[in-house]
Enzyme design. Structure first.
Site: not given
Length: 236
Positions: A166-168, A172
């Site tokens: 959900t935080d690509l 990251n």
């Protein structure tokens, strides 16, 4: 194999091949400092400690809330069951991805301590050796088409496992000294049925490239998206 150790109001899940005796000391930075095994630290929402566990180097993180609510209840979360805790879910998600051949940090251990209606949590995972995130790398110069292809390929492998990151974003995604691609930071990520969210994941990543272009003048252009997209598509 992930094992479980429960004592009183506390549960520790751990990799039995790396840890013989699970202990809450494993999640205490002062313990590692006393052992002179702290390798360094990084500041984010809290402090991530890098420690030498002997068999491997690990990153130790205490779960903390962000935003305005985080100032009120800094590190407490509503308890709805051990398997619903953030530490357990992140640990097991990493274990599933690791077993499926996706390059993610090896899950080492997680601890959850319950107090009334709330809990606090900590996580120990592998520290990826000699790796930098894409922002740091692209500040220095361009990436090859092959590197972008491999990034898309690894994201495709993750999506094959129906894992929604959900935080690509490009903070990251790491490349190590062998140019292997790693995906990190799976807090609040989840398994999800269907396909619609996969396009949203990729859209978020593409916006991240464009955003960091403006912030840091990284070496990236729209054309670089094509090999990444190709690497992703070839996984399906």
């Amino acid at each position: 194999m992930i094992k479980q150790y429960k004592q009183g109001n506390q549960v520790i899940w751990y990799d039995g091949s790396l840890i013989d005796q699970p202990s809450e000391l494993l999640f205490d930075p002062s313990y590692w400092q006393q052992q002179q095994r702290v390798l360094g630290s990084a500041q984010g929402r809290g402090t991530t400690w890098f420690v030498d566990m002997g068999q491997c180097h690990a990153a130790l993180r205490h779960y903390r809330r962000g935003g305005l609510f985080g100032k009120l209840v800094e590190d407490k979360y509503l308890f709805t069951g051990w398997d619903q805790t953030r530490a357990y879910q992140e640990l097991m998600l990493l274990d599933q991805l690791k077993q499926a051949g996706v390059n993610v940090p090896k899950p080492i251990a997680a601890k959850v301590e319950k107090s009334g209606l709330t809990y606090t949590a900590d996580l120990l995972i592998e520290k990826i050796a000699d790796a930098q995130d894409l922002v740091a790398i692209l500040k220095q110069g361009k990436l090859s088409e092959q590197a972008y292809y491999q990034i898309g390929e690894m994201i495709g492998k993750m999506h094959q496992q129906q894992v929604n990151h959900t935080d690509l974003n490009i903070h990251n995604i790491l490349l190590d000294s062998d140019q292997a691609v790693w995906i990190i930071d799976f807090d609040k990520c989840r398994k999800e049925a269907g396909e619609h969210w996969k396009k949203k994941n990729l859209g978020r990543l593409k916006r991240s490239f464009a955003k960091e272009c403006q912030r840091f003048a990284i070496h990236w252009s729209e054309n670089d998206w094509l090999p990444l997209q190709q690497g992703y598509s070839d996984q399906f």
